[in-house]
Design a protein around this motif. Structure first.
Motif: not given
Length: 242
Positions: A67-74, A109-112
């Motif tokens: 989830l973190r990888l998807t969020l950061r990439t987008s 969200l990334d921090a959580e």
């Protein structure tokens, strides 16, 4: 002499100030370059670690890393697309404002998700996954929508410009090939004037013939008439006079 020394001192001070300013600017630029390089290297290392956890840690820990990888990439792809497009398209500044507001939710969200990576209670992590997955999908969907809209707008402008350019090239090509569409026509000769009516005679009428036609006809040989007498002439004598 004092004026010359004053001018030299002023020039020296000016050179020192300019040198100091250039040094500060160079140091600042170098510092920004170093910070940018460090941030990029840190981001690369962190994303590599997330990919490794996604593959190596099945279960909630691996899903959180995904989830973190998807969020950061987008978010990073959308940020780069909007910043690059805003240089040429002023209307994307409003989209940048919306993206900045979306980025606040993304950072939260990334921090959580990052805190849950080290959470020892796997049950709590598993219970939070559906809600975290939904938030990630909503944020990435919004970011992807902004990015693809910017791409579509840029492509539309490029297509319109290409259509206009193609039309202009077609017109110019047609003008250059004008001989293939228009056959040259020979100039027509002027019509000959209609012939005037004549008295049964053929041939062109000359001034002499016109004058002879206008004068009354005289007999070729007529009776011998009296010649006119003038005062200076002698009277004719009769033939019987010696």
């Amino acid at each position: 002499m004092e004026a010359v020394l004053t001018v030299i001192v002023l020039l020296f001070v000016l050179c020192v100030v300019l040198g100091a300013y250039a040094t500060v600017k160079a140091i600042g630029a170098a510092k920004r370059g170093v910070d940018r390089t460090i941030a990029q290297a840190r981001r690369t290392v962190e994303e590599t670690t997330l990919r490794a956890r996604t593959l190596a840690q099945p279960g909630p820990a691996g899903e959180i890393a995904a989830l973190r990888l998807t969020l950061r990439t987008s978010m990073r792809a959308t940020q780069e697309a909007l910043h690059a497009g805003a240089v040429e398209d002023e209307s994307l500044k409003e989209s940048l404002g919306l993206f900045n507001r979306l980025s606040a939710h993304g950072y939260e969200l990334d921090a959580e998700l990052k805190r849950l990576e080290i959470e020892p209670d796997r049950g709590t992590v598993a219970s939070r996954l559906p809600e975290l997955r939904e938030r990630t999908e909503r944020i990435t969907h919004s970011a992807d929508s902004l990015r693809w809209a910017a791409h579509d707008r840029a492509r539309r402008f490029a297509d319109d410009d290409l259509d206009t350019l193609s039309a202009q090239i077609d017109v110019e090509a047609g003008a250059l090939r004008h001989w293939t569409t228009e056959e040259p026509t020979a100039p027509s000769w002027p019509e000959a004037p209609a012939p005037e009516a004549t008295d049964g005679r053929s041939g062109p009428e000359t001034p002499r013939s016109r004058a002879s036609r206008e004068q009354p006809t005289r007999p070729a040989i007529g009776p011998r008439g009296q010649r006119p007498a003038y005062s200076w002439q002698k009277k004719p004598r009769p033939e019987s006079t010696p």
